[in-house]
Design a protein around this motif. Structure first.
Motif, short mmCIF file in Angstrom:
data_model
loop_
_atom_site.label_atom_id
_atom_site.label_comp_id
_atom_site.label_asym_id
_atom_site.label_seq_id
_atom_site.Cartn_x
_atom_site.Cartn_y
_atom_site.Cartn_z
N GLY A 157 0.79 -1.31 0.09
CA GLY A 157 0.09 0.09 0.06
C GLY A 157 0.66 1.20 -0.06
N ALA A 158 1.92 1.39 0.77
CA ALA A 158 2.92 2.43 0.64
C ALA A 158 3.44 2.59 -0.53
CB ALA A 158 3.66 2.21 1.97
N ILE A 159 3.83 1.42 -1.34
CA ILE A 159 4.58 1.55 -2.57
C ILE A 159 3.49 2.19 -3.59
CG2 ILE A 159 5.81 0.41 -4.48
CD1 ILE A 159 6.85 -1.46 -2.16
N ASN A 160 2.41 1.68 -3.45
CA ASN A 160 1.31 2.08 -4.43
C ASN A 160 1.15 3.54 -4.17
OD1 ASN A 160 1.24 -0.26 -5.77
ND2 ASN A 160 -0.72 -0.88 -4.70
N PHE A 161 1.15 4.02 -2.70
CA PHE A 161 0.80 5.37 -2.65
C PHE A 161 1.85 6.14 -3.11
CE2 PHE A 161 1.31 9.05 0.22
CZ PHE A 161 0.18 9.78 0.00
N ASN A 162 3.18 5.97 -2.76
CA ASN A 162 4.19 6.86 -3.28
C ASN A 162 4.11 6.67 -5.03
OD1 ASN A 162 5.34 7.43 -1.22
ND2 ASN A 162 6.92 5.76 -0.81
N LEU A 163 3.82 5.74 -5.64
CA LEU A 163 3.87 5.55 -7.06
C LEU A 163 2.85 6.49 -7.55
CD1 LEU A 163 4.54 1.92 -7.90
CD2 LEU A 163 6.29 3.85 -8.04
N GLN A 164 1.56 6.30 -7.06
CA GLN A 164 0.51 7.31 -7.43
C GLN A 164 0.44 8.67 -7.05
OE1 GLN A 164 -2.62 4.65 -5.75
NE2 GLN A 164 -2.67 3.32 -7.36
N LYS A 165 0.95 9.16 -5.64
CA LYS A 165 1.03 10.42 -5.26
C LYS A 165 2.13 11.37 -5.20
CE LYS A 165 -3.42 9.55 -4.10
NZ LYS A 165 -4.42 9.96 -4.84
N ILE A 166 3.27 10.64 -5.09
CA ILE A 166 4.50 11.36 -5.00
C ILE A 166 5.45 11.24 -6.18
CG2 ILE A 166 6.41 11.56 -3.48
CD1 ILE A 166 4.83 10.62 -1.12
N TYR A 167 5.64 10.22 -6.66
CA TYR A 167 6.75 9.80 -7.49
C TYR A 167 6.10 9.64 -9.04
CZ TYR A 167 9.94 9.15 -3.74
OH TYR A 167 10.84 9.50 -2.75
N THR A 168 4.83 10.36 -9.39
CA THR A 168 4.17 9.99 -10.65
C THR A 168 4.92 10.33 -11.77
OG1 THR A 168 3.19 12.07 -10.38
CG2 THR A 168 2.03 10.03 -9.45
N ASN A 169 5.75 11.42 -11.76
CA ASN A 169 6.57 11.68 -13.13
C ASN A 169 7.75 10.75 -13.16
OD1 ASN A 169 4.69 13.88 -13.37
ND2 ASN A 169 5.96 15.17 -12.21
N ILE A 170 8.46 10.39 -12.09
CA ILE A 170 9.59 9.65 -12.24
C ILE A 170 9.42 7.96 -12.68
CG2 ILE A 170 11.55 8.88 -10.90
CD1 ILE A 170 10.96 11.47 -9.17
N PHE A 171 8.40 7.52 -11.98
CA PHE A 171 7.94 6.20 -12.26
C PHE A 171 6.34 6.25 -12.82
CE2 PHE A 171 10.37 6.14 -8.39
CZ PHE A 171 11.58 5.20 -8.98
N PRO A 172 6.59 6.25 -14.21
CA PRO A 172 5.12 6.40 -14.78
C PRO A 172 4.17 5.03 -14.93
CG PRO A 172 6.70 6.20 -16.65
CD PRO A 172 7.28 6.34 -15.08
N ASN A 173 4.72 4.09 -14.63
CA ASN A 173 4.07 2.86 -14.63
C ASN A 173 2.88 2.84 -13.54
OD1 ASN A 173 5.37 1.85 -16.74
ND2 ASN A 173 6.89 0.88 -15.33
N PRO A 174 1.73 2.07 -13.74
CA PRO A 174 0.67 2.29 -12.85
C PRO A 174 1.19 1.29 -11.61
CG PRO A 174 0.21 0.84 -14.36
CD PRO A 174 1.31 1.37 -14.93
N ALA A 175 0.44 1.57 -10.47
CA ALA A 175 0.75 0.85 -9.29
C ALA A 175 0.30 -0.70 -9.58
CB ALA A 175 0.12 1.44 -8.11
N LEU A 176 0.89 -1.67 -8.74
CA LEU A 176 0.33 -2.85 -8.82
C LEU A 176 -1.02 -3.01 -8.19
CD1 LEU A 176 3.66 -4.43 -7.54
CD2 LEU A 176 2.82 -4.15 -9.92
#
Length: 109
Positions: free
Chosen positions: A28-47
């Protein structure tokens, strides 16, 4: 899969910290980071949890089975110890490394 870099290491470090101050688990924390904080750096969707359930979700809550989804990867977490993880996969017929001798008695002995 995320290539190891300073930014990916920071993202995972931030996720660990997030699990310590919220009710989010590691995924959940990784998905949160990917969706809310690191969206421009890691463009792939969360798992998606149904396709990539953690150990608790798959082995205890049975949510993937209730939704009739076929997981792509099951994280064998929520249990400690290397041998315990192997045992749990074996008991659920998810361990593909053993040969037949693990499952069948040797009739010659």
């Amino acid at each position: 899969w995320i290539k190891s870099s300073e930014m990916s290491i920071q993202m995972f470090s931030d996720a660990v910290l997030l699990t310590q101050v919220t009710i989010l688990d590691d995924q959940g924390a990784i998905n949160f980071n990917l969706q809310k904080i690191y969206t421009n750096i890691f463009p792939n969707p969360a798992l998606r949890r149904r396709m990539f359930p953690n150990g608790f979700m798959f082995f205890y809550s049975q949510k993937p089975k209730l939704h009739r989804s076929e997981p792509v990867i099951i994280h064998n977490n929520h249990i400690t110890g290397f041998e315990n993880k192997i045992h749990r996969f074996r008991e659920h017929l998810m361990w593909a490394v053993d040969d037949d001798s693990y499952f069948f008695l040797d009739s010659t002995s």
